[in-house]
Design a protein around this motif. Structure first.
Motif, PDB file in Angstrom:
ATOM      1  N   MET A   1      -5.241   3.337 -14.247  1.00  0.00           N
ATOM      2  CA  MET A   1      -3.778   3.725 -12.902  1.00  0.00           C
ATOM      3  C   MET A   1      -2.682   3.951 -13.932  1.00  0.00           C
ATOM      4  O   MET A   1      -1.346   4.691 -14.020  1.00  0.00           O
ATOM      5  N   LYS A   4      -0.413   7.852 -15.939  1.00  0.00           N
ATOM      6  CA  LYS A   4       0.686   9.173 -14.346  1.00  0.00           C
ATOM      7  C   LYS A   4       1.204  10.269 -14.767  1.00  0.00           C
ATOM      8  O   LYS A   4       1.281  10.215 -16.324  1.00  0.00           O
ATOM      9  N   MET A  11       8.379   8.367  -8.989  1.00  0.00           N
ATOM     10  CA  MET A  11       7.161   7.275  -7.471  1.00  0.00           C
ATOM     11  C   MET A  11       8.199   7.805  -6.208  1.00  0.00           C
ATOM     12  O   MET A  11       7.993   8.367  -5.645  1.00  0.00           O
ATOM     13  N   ALA A  14       8.772  11.552  -5.990  1.00  0.00           N
ATOM     14  CA  ALA A  14       7.418  11.901  -5.268  1.00  0.00           C
ATOM     15  C   ALA A  14       7.467  10.776  -4.017  1.00  0.00           C
ATOM     16  O   ALA A  14       7.092  12.190  -2.720  1.00  0.00           O
ATOM     17  N   LEU A  57      -1.723   8.861  16.735  1.00  0.00           N
ATOM     18  CA  LEU A  57      -1.749   9.716  15.783  1.00  0.00           C
ATOM     19  C   LEU A  57      -0.889   9.919  15.255  1.00  0.00           C
ATOM     20  O   LEU A  57      -0.088   9.512  14.124  1.00  0.00           O
ATOM     21  N   ILE A  61       2.173   8.117  12.110  1.00  0.00           N
ATOM     22  CA  ILE A  61       2.291   8.938  10.943  1.00  0.00           C
ATOM     23  C   ILE A  61       3.694   8.914  10.564  1.00  0.00           C
ATOM     24  O   ILE A  61       4.425   9.344   9.830  1.00  0.00           O
ATOM     25  N   CYS A  64       5.393   5.879  10.294  1.00  0.00           N
ATOM     26  CA  CYS A  64       5.083   5.911   8.500  1.00  0.00           C
ATOM     27  C   CYS A  64       5.984   7.086   7.454  1.00  0.00           C
ATOM     28  O   CYS A  64       6.379   5.898   6.799  1.00  0.00           O
ATOM     29  N   LEU A  68       8.605   5.490   4.370  1.00  0.00           N
ATOM     30  CA  LEU A  68       8.150   6.236   3.049  1.00  0.00           C
ATOM     31  C   LEU A  68       9.456   7.139   2.661  1.00  0.00           C
ATOM     32  O   LEU A  68      10.683   6.852   2.284  1.00  0.00           O
ATOM     33  N   ARG A  71      13.002   4.699   2.697  1.00  0.00           N
ATOM     34  CA  ARG A  71      12.714   3.714   1.147  1.00  0.00           C
ATOM     35  C   ARG A  71      12.924   4.956   0.190  1.00  0.00           C
ATOM     36  O   ARG A  71      13.369   4.111  -0.624  1.00  0.00           O
TER      37      ARG A  71
ATOM     38  N   ASP B 168       2.194  -1.722  -2.437  1.00  0.00           N
ATOM     39  CA  ASP B 168       2.402  -0.827  -1.263  1.00  0.00           C
ATOM     40  C   ASP B 168       1.783   0.140   0.198  1.00  0.00           C
ATOM     41  O   ASP B 168       1.417   0.826   0.202  1.00  0.00           O
ATOM     42  N   LEU B 170       2.740   0.718   2.330  1.00  0.00           N
ATOM     43  CA  LEU B 170       2.088   1.341   3.588  1.00  0.00           C
ATOM     44  C   LEU B 170       1.965   2.900   3.248  1.00  0.00           C
ATOM     45  O   LEU B 170       1.254   3.494   4.474  1.00  0.00           O
ATOM     46  N   LYS B 171       1.515   2.550   1.597  1.00  0.00           N
ATOM     47  CA  LYS B 171       0.573   3.986   1.262  1.00  0.00           C
ATOM     48  C   LYS B 171      -1.236   3.468   1.841  1.00  0.00           C
ATOM     49  O   LYS B 171      -1.603   4.445   2.243  1.00  0.00           O
ATOM     50  N   TRP B 173      -1.727   2.411   5.141  1.00  0.00           N
ATOM     51  CA  TRP B 173      -1.744   2.735   6.542  1.00  0.00           C
ATOM     52  C   TRP B 173      -1.093   4.000   6.388  1.00  0.00           C
ATOM     53  O   TRP B 173      -2.371   3.906   7.128  1.00  0.00           O
ATOM     54  N   ILE B 174      -0.910   4.400   6.255  1.00  0.00           N
ATOM     55  CA  ILE B 174      -0.706   6.399   6.335  1.00  0.00           C
ATOM     56  C   ILE B 174      -2.481   6.734   5.590  1.00  0.00           C
ATOM     57  O   ILE B 174      -2.518   7.510   5.895  1.00  0.00           O
ATOM     58  N   PHE B 177      -4.333   5.903   8.926  1.00  0.00           N
ATOM     59  CA  PHE B 177      -3.873   6.549   9.375  1.00  0.00           C
ATOM     60  C   PHE B 177      -4.399   8.110   9.650  1.00  0.00           C
ATOM     61  O   PHE B 177      -4.870   9.165  10.633  1.00  0.00           O
ATOM     62  N   ARG B 429      -4.720   9.419  -5.059  1.00  0.00           N
ATOM     63  CA  ARG B 429      -4.953   8.335  -6.423  1.00  0.00           C
ATOM     64  C   ARG B 429      -3.769   9.068  -7.200  1.00  0.00           C
ATOM     65  O   ARG B 429      -3.108   7.855  -7.962  1.00  0.00           O
ATOM     66  N   GLU B 430      -3.006  10.125  -8.069  1.00  0.00           N
ATOM     67  CA  GLU B 430      -1.847  10.543  -8.525  1.00  0.00           C
ATOM     68  C   GLU B 430      -0.712   9.493  -8.139  1.00  0.00           C
ATOM     69  O   GLU B 430       0.071   9.005  -8.541  1.00  0.00           O
ATOM     70  N   MET B 431      -0.589   9.467  -6.527  1.00  0.00           N
ATOM     71  CA  MET B 431       0.350   9.182  -5.862  1.00  0.00           C
ATOM     72  C   MET B 431       0.366   7.922  -5.289  1.00  0.00           C
ATOM     73  O   MET B 431       0.982   7.122  -4.910  1.00  0.00           O
ATOM     74  N   ASP B 432      -0.581   7.384  -6.251  1.00  0.00           N
ATOM     75  CA  ASP B 432      -0.937   5.851  -5.512  1.00  0.00           C
ATOM     76  C   ASP B 432      -0.886   5.329  -4.185  1.00  0.00           C
ATOM     77  O   ASP B 432      -0.897   4.713  -3.832  1.00  0.00           O
ATOM     78  N   TYR B 433      -2.156   6.776  -3.564  1.00  0.00           N
ATOM     79  CA  TYR B 433      -2.486   6.395  -2.185  1.00  0.00           C
ATOM     80  C   TYR B 433      -4.039   5.908  -2.129  1.00  0.00           C
ATOM     81  O   TYR B 433      -4.664   6.752  -3.517  1.00  0.00           O
TER      82      TYR B 433
END
Lengths: 177, 514
Positions: A1, A4, A11, A14, A57, A61, A64, A68, A71, B168, B170-171, B173-174, B177, B429-433
């Motif tokens: 990982m 990036k 991040m 993003a 849903l 979303i 959430c 995001l 934050r 993280d 939160l990602k 869960w997103i 969903f 993947r790139e955004m860490d989800y």
């Protein structure tokens, strides 16, 4: 990982952008769920209307994505710092060029060739172009002699196209696209 | 009950003992090992592609091949982790930490032997727990109604999000969903109303799981693999592979613990072998007498992660069979494959088709034996597969992704689904989800949709039964705990409380001693 695209911990930025996209998406889902027919004319219970669960849903979303965004804003992600220089550095970076090449060749095969051209021919072209492009254009330091690279790539393409077509058509009885 | 179970197991096992089946077991496990070894080919991708290749076979043969492929792939990835320091599948990342230093110290053969034995014992422990717990959970789940299934679906994506995105959640869960939403596309199951197709006919049938998974785990992996030049050279010498019994016996506690913990981590919905390996690695390091060796070539760390990840394979099948909820991403494909072949796992399976559970246990048993035998033989020859450069390998994999996505329904639309999910998976993947919760969401979407609406109709819109029925309430509490356990104030409070307890206990111990 660790590899990036954005090395300077981009991040939060993003996340800020994805948060906005997700918020737009969830709003659209919520809107279409509410606008969805409740099928009253069929006398069904409104609690079992098709829009109930997608609406829920969409709302989740949405919550959430708000979290995001908040934050990301707290972490300073709203400063997008877009500039011509960072854009051109992004476009010319070898990693991005390799990604674009991979995606472009794969899409040309999956969406452009398959279904339009004979499957075996399409697969032959795809494998040959993919191997040659990466071995001749990108990984030049490994190249020994261009002629043997070409021959090996063509041989691989013939074998893959032939074997995959034959196996799926005659062994698995799939009518090829 | 127990004797009946054992009897059924042997009955199923003997049914498998034909030349043809044993041949299938051997090639599928070996192919799985090769898929697992090659970086960029994961267990999920292998099982998903193999589903498309086996769907013309009878149900038991197809599921047997997939099961062996799964076991082989999770094991095979450890080989690459040890020799190249690149985990062949994500499940072997923890293996690389200690396996590769061992290989560099000239102990590659020993590391492979120990890893193989750990994988074998882990798989056997997982198999025993699979045989024991599937009927128990299945019988318990017979009491589930719509309210409970609603919470189970929510619990699945929340816990999977928590554990696959530990930094993280939160990602996570997103992603979960979003997966649930993907399942909403197309015709819904209660009134046959078509949702979110916007007049585009192929979408009215919904998004199929297999093309989506082939894309999310296959195409996206191809993109990440091709993005860097990496020269792969093997220079390690491989010595004696078969391990000494004394060495293995010395780690009996680590092995047993890793097997049990690995199985249970595998059984948590959507949480797979990778997490099982890390959890066990961490546990082994904390309880080890030589924690300083971890990361520098500790046999104990290696054996913990390899035992844990293979135990998780069998563990992941527990919820597949008893609840029709996958314990891991490859298990999600296996579940989809079972549906394709007309086997319907879930709480009713113990009533409708009890032999199938024993049959799966027998499959795990055969796959485990094959993995052990193949794992300890022809080590040097098989490793040569790793010399194939990725620029030659990846176009073959993409060709299989395309034809595999197409083959199940013979629709070019599914190729499009594969490509879209591949690009989406790569972006995630790139955004860490994490991708696993999304896949789990696609499977759980229908369960959530039908059960929530059914429950609301039964209770006439009253929400209290969701919180007052005993099992519902328990599931709700677990969901709530998984959500708040990741908030900073909860973590701070927990640290304060455990700190206080530890101090109190230490104080008491000192007082007793003095």
């Amino acid at each position: 990982m660790g590899d990036k695209l954005d090395q300077d911990n981009g991040m939060p930025r993003a996340d800020f952008v994805t948060g906005l996209v997700l918020l737009g998406f969830s709003t659209a889902v919520l809107y279409f769920s509410i606008a969805m027919p409740r099928l009253e004319h069929r006398g069904i219970n409104p609690l079992s209307a098709p829009g109930v669960v997608p609406g829920l849903l969409g709302a989740i979303i949405g919550v959430c994505s708000l979290a995001l965004i908040i934050r990301a804003v707290v972490r300073g992600g709203y400063r997008l710092r877009l500039s011509k220089r960072s854009f051109s550095a992004f476009v010319t970076s070898p990693v991005v060029r390799r990604i674009v090449a991979t995606v472009a060749i794969c899409l040309a095969y999956a969406w452009g060739l398959v279904g339009r051209v004979n499957y075996t021919l399409a697969t032959f072209l795809f494998v040959a172009v993919f191997v040659l492009f990466f071995e001749l254009v990108f990984d030049q330091e490994k190249r020994r002699s261009p002629r043997s690279t070409v021959w090996k790539a063509v041989l691989e393409a013939v074998l893959v196209a032939g074997i995959v077509s034959a196996v799926f058509q005659y062994l698995f009885l799939v009518s090829l696209p | 009950m127990l004797t009946q179970g054992i009897q059924l197991f042997f009955q199923e096992l003997t049914a498998f003992l034909t030349l043809r089946t044993l041949f299938d077991v051997l090639w599928a496990t070996q192919l799985g090992m090769i898929v697992g070894m090659l970086p960029g080919l994961t267990a999920t991708m292998g099982v998903a592609l193999m589903t498309t290749l086996t769907f013309h076979l009878p149900a038991t043969n197809a599921v047997l091949i997939l099961m062996c492929m799964y076991i082989g792939a999770i094991y095979g990835g450890g080989r690459t982790a040890i020799l190249l320091n690149i985990p062949g599948t994500p499940a072997n990342a923890a293996t690389a930490v200690d396996g590769h230093p061992l290989a560099r110290a000239g102990r590659a053969g020993e590391a492979i032997g120990i890893g193989t034995t750990g994988s074998f014992i882990g798989s056997v422990i997982g198999m025993l727990l699979l045989a024991t717990f599937t009927p128990i959970i299945g019988r318990f789940a017979l009491r589930f109604q719509s309210f409970e299934f609603f919470w189970l679906a929510i619990f699945g994506v929340v816990i999977s999000g928590n554990l696959t995105a530990p930094k993280d959640p939160l990602k996570g869960w997103i992603a979960g969903f979003l997966g649930l939403f993907v399942a909403m596309i197309g015709m819904e199951a209660i009134h046959a109303h078509v949702r979110f197709s916007f007049g585009y006919r192929p979408l009215s049938g919904g998004i199929d799981l297999i093309p989506a998974m082939v894309g999310a785990f296959g195409f996206s992996e191809i993109i990440s693999m091709m993005k860097h030049i990496r020269v792969e050279v093997i220079q390690t010498k491989i010595d004696r592979v078969i391990p000494k019994f004394k060495t293995i016996w010395g780690y009996k506690r680590t092995i047993t613990r890793s097997g049990i913990v690995g199985t249970f981590v595998g059984a948590i919905p959507g949480v797979g072998e990778d997490i099982a390996a890390w959890v066990n690695y961490d546990l082994a390091m904390r309880s080890s007498k030589k924690p300083e060796e971890f990361g520098k070539g500790s046999l104990e760390g290696l054996i913990a992660s390899e035992t844990g990840n293979n135990a998780a394979v069998a563990g992941a099948m527990i919820p597949v069979l008893s609840l029709a909820i996958p314990g891991s991403a490859p298990a999600a494909v296996l579940l989809a494959a079972m549906f394709i072949h007309g086997v319907r796992p879930g709480p009713l399976i113990m009533v409708e088709n009890p032999a199938f559970v024993s049959s799966v246990v027998a499959m795990v048993f055969l796959g485990t034996i094959a993995m052990f035998v193949l794992g300890l033989s022809a080590v040097k020859q098989i490793v040569k597969v790793l010399l194939v450069p990725r620029s030659k390998l990846m176009p073959i994999v993409f060709t299989l992704c395309v034809i595999g996505a197409f083959a199940i329904n013979s629709r070019t639309f599914d190729i499009g689904v594969m490509v879209v999910f591949g690009l989406l998976g790569y972006a995630m993947r790139e955004m860490d989800y994490p991708v696993a919760p999304m896949v789990l969401g696609i499977i759980l979407g229908e369960i959530l949709d039908t059960n929530l609406r059914r429950a609301l109709v039964i209770s006439r819109g009253d929400l209290t039964p969701f919180f007052t029925r005993p099992i519902s309430f328990t599931l709700f509490l677990i969901v709530l705990l998984s959500l708040v356990s990741r908030t900073s104030w909860f973590i701070a409070a927990r640290k304060a409380v455990t700190g206080a307890i530890v101090r109190a206990v230490r104080g008491a111990v000192q007082r007793v001693r003095s």
